[in-house]
Design a protein around this motif. Structure first.
Motif, PDB file in Angstrom:
ATOM      1  N   VAL A 111       0.838  -1.201   0.000  1.00 36.58           N
ATOM      2  CA  VAL A 111       0.000   0.000   0.000  1.00 36.58           C
ATOM      3  C   VAL A 111       0.873   1.251   0.000  1.00 36.58           C
ATOM      4  O   VAL A 111       0.610   2.211  -0.726  1.00 36.58           O
ATOM      5  N   GLU A 112       1.937   1.243   0.780  1.00 34.70           N
ATOM      6  CA  GLU A 112       2.815   2.412   0.857  1.00 34.70           C
ATOM      7  C   GLU A 112       3.490   2.721  -0.478  1.00 34.70           C
ATOM      8  O   GLU A 112       3.717   3.878  -0.799  1.00 34.70           O
ATOM      9  N   ARG A 113       3.784   1.712  -1.275  1.00 34.67           N
ATOM     10  CA  ARG A 113       4.468   1.970  -2.553  1.00 34.67           C
ATOM     11  C   ARG A 113       3.492   2.161  -3.720  1.00 34.67           C
ATOM     12  O   ARG A 113       3.891   2.526  -4.817  1.00 34.67           O
ATOM     13  N   HIS A 114       2.201   1.927  -3.464  1.00 32.65           N
ATOM     14  CA  HIS A 114       1.197   2.064  -4.525  1.00 32.65           C
ATOM     15  C   HIS A 114       1.016   3.535  -4.908  1.00 32.65           C
ATOM     16  O   HIS A 114       0.957   4.407  -4.047  1.00 32.65           O
ATOM     17  N   LEU A 130      -4.364  -1.524   8.036  1.00 29.25           N
ATOM     18  CA  LEU A 130      -3.949  -0.226   7.498  1.00 29.25           C
ATOM     19  C   LEU A 130      -4.171   0.887   8.519  1.00 29.25           C
ATOM     20  O   LEU A 130      -3.352   1.810   8.630  1.00 29.25           O
ATOM     21  N   ALA A 131      -5.243   0.808   9.299  1.00 28.68           N
ATOM     22  CA  ALA A 131      -5.496   1.805  10.344  1.00 28.68           C
ATOM     23  C   ALA A 131      -4.417   1.744  11.423  1.00 28.68           C
ATOM     24  O   ALA A 131      -3.929   2.790  11.877  1.00 28.68           O
ATOM     25  N   ARG A 132      -4.026   0.530  11.829  1.00 27.39           N
ATOM     26  CA  ARG A 132      -2.971   0.389  12.846  1.00 27.39           C
ATOM     27  C   ARG A 132      -1.656   1.016  12.395  1.00 27.39           C
ATOM     28  O   ARG A 132      -0.875   1.476  13.213  1.00 27.39           O
ATOM     29  N   GLY A 134      -1.511   3.683  10.457  1.00 29.13           N
ATOM     30  CA  GLY A 134      -1.751   5.096  10.155  1.00 29.13           C
ATOM     31  C   GLY A 134      -1.913   5.386   8.676  1.00 29.13           C
ATOM     32  O   GLY A 134      -1.632   6.497   8.231  1.00 29.13           O
ATOM     33  N   LEU A 135      -2.389   4.425   7.904  1.00 33.13           N
ATOM     34  CA  LEU A 135      -2.476   4.602   6.456  1.00 33.13           C
ATOM     35  C   LEU A 135      -3.863   4.969   5.952  1.00 33.13           C
ATOM     36  O   LEU A 135      -4.016   5.308   4.780  1.00 33.13           O
ATOM     37  N   VAL A 136      -4.895   4.903   6.795  1.00 35.37           N
ATOM     38  CA  VAL A 136      -6.248   5.234   6.356  1.00 35.37           C
ATOM     39  C   VAL A 136      -6.433   6.747   6.434  1.00 35.37           C
ATOM     40  O   VAL A 136      -6.190   7.361   7.465  1.00 35.37           O
ATOM     41  N   ASP A 137      -6.846   7.325   5.313  1.00 32.58           N
ATOM     42  CA  ASP A 137      -7.082   8.768   5.247  1.00 32.58           C
ATOM     43  C   ASP A 137      -8.550   9.121   5.419  1.00 32.58           C
ATOM     44  O   ASP A 137      -8.883  10.209   5.880  1.00 32.58           O
ATOM     45  N   GLU A 138      -9.427   8.211   5.008  1.00 35.73           N
ATOM     46  CA  GLU A 138     -10.850   8.529   4.995  1.00 35.73           C
ATOM     47  C   GLU A 138     -11.674   7.265   5.212  1.00 35.73           C
ATOM     48  O   GLU A 138     -11.313   6.194   4.738  1.00 35.73           O
ATOM     49  N   TYR A 139     -12.778   7.437   5.945  1.00 34.00           N
ATOM     50  CA  TYR A 139     -13.768   6.373   6.111  1.00 34.00           C
ATOM     51  C   TYR A 139     -15.074   6.864   5.503  1.00 34.00           C
ATOM     52  O   TYR A 139     -15.510   7.985   5.780  1.00 34.00           O
ATOM     53  N   ARG A 140     -15.694   6.027   4.695  1.00 35.79           N
ATOM     54  CA  ARG A 140     -17.047   6.280   4.203  1.00 35.79           C
ATOM     55  C   ARG A 140     -17.903   5.155   4.762  1.00 35.79           C
ATOM     56  O   ARG A 140     -17.782   4.008   4.358  1.00 35.79           O
ATOM     57  N   LEU A 141     -18.757   5.520   5.710  1.00 39.04           N
ATOM     58  CA  LEU A 141     -19.521   4.529   6.454  1.00 39.04           C
ATOM     59  C   LEU A 141     -21.002   4.683   6.152  1.00 39.04           C
ATOM     60  O   LEU A 141     -21.579   5.757   6.357  1.00 39.04           O
ATOM     61  N   LEU A 142     -21.609   3.615   5.671  1.00 38.46           N
ATOM     62  CA  LEU A 142     -23.044   3.607   5.424  1.00 38.46           C
ATOM     63  C   LEU A 142     -23.691   2.974   6.652  1.00 38.46           C
ATOM     64  O   LEU A 142     -23.610   1.759   6.857  1.00 38.46           O
TER      65      LEU A 142
END
Length: 180
Positions: A111-114, A130-132, A134-142
């Protein structure tokens, strides 16, 4: 590059088995609100399906690869045409769903090199890993108006998020949160 996690969620924070395919006692909660509650681009991905890459775990990919390839509505065509990375240590063939590629090696490093946006759909273990890191920038929760009382939850530990937007989407509410 942004990492965007999209999840169906109950009022009590459960993400496990929204469609009932997992066979859990509380599964199928999202579909109790009718098929239109989950159909189409409910997460407002729009052009991200054309410019970004979907990141799916083995279970989600196997489920989706049986559901989506035969569908021809506008959203399904865009989803089918999207680039897909499959994080799996057991799969060797991902040709059942077009534009799917196995992610070789370490998930976090991959993910870091993508280059470009990554959209994690379902795939709870991937989202949490990814959250652990620190790689998640955004959550879209329905968020559905259902509480099931038990099941796996998205957040493993406290999280401070910034609410970006909310929109009613049928029986549910789409909430977008930023992490940074």
């Amino acid at each position: 590059m942004s990492v965007i996690v999209v999840e169906f969620l109950t009022l009590d924070g459960v993400v496990e088995d929204p469609d009932g395919s997992g066979g859990t006692a509380t599964g199928g909660w999202a579909f109790r609100h009718g098929p239109e509650a989950v159909a189409g681009d409910k997460f407002r991905l729009g052009t991200l399906l054309e410019t970004g890459t979907l990141l799916l775990g083995r279970k989600t990919w196997e489920l989706f690869s049986k559901i989506w390839p035969g569908r021809t509505d506008e959203f399904s065509v865009r989803l089918n045409n999207a680039a897909k990375l499959v994080a799996s240590t057991t799969l060797t063939d991902v040709s059942a769903w077009q534009n799917s590629t196995l992610l070789h090696g370490d998930l976090v490093a991959g993910v870091e090199r993508h280059e470009g946006d990554i959209i994690v759909i379902g795939s709870l273990g991937i989202a949490q890993t990814l959250a652990r890191h620190g790689l998640v920038d955004e959550y879209r929760l329905l968020v559905f108006p259902t509480a099931v009382g038990a099941g796996r939850r998205l957040f493993e530990s406290p999280a401070d998020l910034t609410l970006e937007s909310t929109t009613r989407v049928g029986a549910a509410i789409l909430s977008t949160y930023r992490t940074r």
